[in-house]
Write an enzyme that holds these catalytic residues in place. Structure first.
Site, PDB file in Angstrom:
ATOM      1  N   ILE A   1      29.422  28.214  24.136  1.00  0.00           N
ATOM      2  CA  ILE A   1      28.891  27.793  22.840  1.00  0.00           C
ATOM      3  C   ILE A   1      27.368  27.880  22.826  1.00  0.00           C
ATOM      4  O   ILE A   1      26.768  28.279  21.824  1.00  0.00           O
ATOM      5  CB  ILE A   1      29.324  26.339  22.527  1.00  0.00           C
ATOM      6  N   GLU A   2      26.760  27.517  23.930  1.00  0.00           N
ATOM      7  CA  GLU A   2      25.304  27.449  23.975  1.00  0.00           C
ATOM      8  C   GLU A   2      24.648  28.826  24.022  1.00  0.00           C
ATOM      9  O   GLU A   2      23.669  29.077  23.325  1.00  0.00           O
ATOM     10  CB  GLU A   2      24.858  26.631  25.199  1.00  0.00           C
TER      11      GLU A   2
END
Length: 416
Positions: A50-51
């Site tokens: 996600i990051e």
């Protein structure tokens, strides 16, 4: 509904999922091991999806960097060194340790993993204020109850969506690469400074592959005092140790030099025996900037400078710059009684320079009304601002391609 929305987003981008998963196979085993040791929720191992899409070189528009996307100040608070020679926010081991420390700290503060994740994305101060607002109004304070930006609102659903797809790829018509349940890399200890190309050569790996595993390194040399461990593919670590024992040549061709006084790049290059162009390139010195005293520069080793870089320089070396002085061209008009020496004294320049600028003799008589050229030193503020703007805007464009975000603007808050 939000999870299903994100599942659909990822499932309709199979190439993106393939790239992310392929990239993750270098790092995932280590992250899983660390999470197991801490008895933390295993879903957190997927957070770099996600990051950063598992890209340790990713830089956001808000200057968050690395696989776990640490902001500079937050990285410093978790002992991630950021200096002229390395950026530990990109280091696989250091950033993973810091990220899990931070997540545990946030969980201890909020007592809820969803809120801890919200704080990781949005900043713990923002989450705390949102909770306080709800408490004052007698409202619930869970993740789905507090008011937060859309990006943070979608943060946990994105993580859950990736978890669902990886757990049941067939349900989403997705084929993912196999990630072996074994370490991808091994840690090798360095006792001396070593050139990056030599490490790669002795390990029999491509230098590009070495840097993928060691993305915090900014320079062509690894300073053992600051980076005593490097990562190598599992089998190549054994090859490196064997070849190193048989190697008899020099280990490093670079060292660090602390600039004794403020000087131009040309002056610094002359002192260390390298070209100005090479000095600027290796140390990322922009045009029209002077190197300030105390700066640490990477320079070639010589008989006079042949020692390994000490720990205080390897850990804290900084490049400090100031604008060069440039000459501003003005004109002065000769008045009755003016002499060349008097004018030179009045404007703080030598008689010889004033004469040479105007191509006249130092003893030449002056005429009333005569106009003389005067060059006065001034800071190149305009040059500095344009250079700085170029550097900042260049790094700001290095966003993670294809990363799904619910909002176009990243929230620059503490922790993210």
């Amino acid at each position: 509904d939000m999870v299903r929305d994100r599942e659909q987003w990822y499932a309709t981008r199979p190439d993106y999922m393939q790239r992310m998963t392929e990239r993750s196979r270098r790092y995932l085993f280590h992250i899983v091991e660390e999470i197991e040791l801490r008895n933390m929720p295993m879903e957190l191992a997927l957070l770099p999806f996600i990051e950063s899409a598992f890209n340790p070189q990713a830089v956001s528009s808000a200057r968050a960097a690395g696989m776990w996307q640490f902001m500079p100040a937050t990285g410093e608070s978790f002992d991630l060194k950021q200096n002229a020679f390395r950026d530990d926010r990109r280091d696989v081991l250091a950033s993973t340790r810091a990220a899990l420390d931070y997540l545990q700290q946030l969980h201890g503060r909020f007592g809820d993993w969803h809120l801890a994740l919200a704080a990781y994305n949005w900043g713990q101060g923002n989450v705390n204020r949102a909770i306080t607002r709800n408490q004052r109004q007698g409202l619930p304070t869970g993740y789905t109850d507090i008011n937060m930006p859309l990006e943070t609102r979608m943060y946990v659903p994105k993580l859950q969506a990736v978890k669902n797809i990886l757990a049941r790829p067939q349900d989403f018509n997705t084929t993912l690469p196999l990630i072996g349940n074994h370490p991808f890399f091994d840690t090798v200890t360095l006792l001396r400074d070593m050139d990056v190309d030599l490490i790669a050569r002795l390990a029999e790996v491509d230098e590009k592959d070495f840097r993928v595993l060691n993305p915090s390194l900014r320079q062509p040399v690894v300073m053992a005092a600051g980076t005593p461990h490097v990562l190598l593919p599992w089998d190549n670590a054994i090859i490196f140790q064997r070849n190193l024992q048989q190697y008899t040549g020099p280990l490093a061709s670079w060292t660090a030099w602390v600039v004794p006084s403020t000087m131009t790049a040309a002056q610094a290059a002359a002192k260390v025996g390298m070209s100005e162009k090479e000095l600027r390139a290796v140390n990322n010195i922009p045009p029209r900037m002077r190197v300030r005293a105390g700066s640490s520069l990477l320079v070639p080793r010589t008989e006079k400078r042949n020692g390994d870089v000490p720990v205080h320089v390897a850990d804290n070396g900084q490049l400090s710059l100031q604008p060069e002085l440039v000459n501003g061209r003005n004109t002065i008009t000769v008045r009755k009684g003016d002499t060349l020496s008097g004018l030179a004294r009045r404007h703080g320049v030598s008689v010889a320079k004033l004469a040479s600028w105007n191509r006249i003799s130092v003893k030449a008589p002056l005429k009333v009304g005569q106009r003389l050229a005067l060059h006065t030193p001034q800071r190149a503020t305009q040059a500095r601002s344009s250079s700085a703007k170029k550097v900042v805007s260049g790094s700001a464009r290095k966003t993670v391609k294809g990363k799904p975000t619910a909002s176009k603007t990243r929230v620059a808050a503490t922790g993210k």
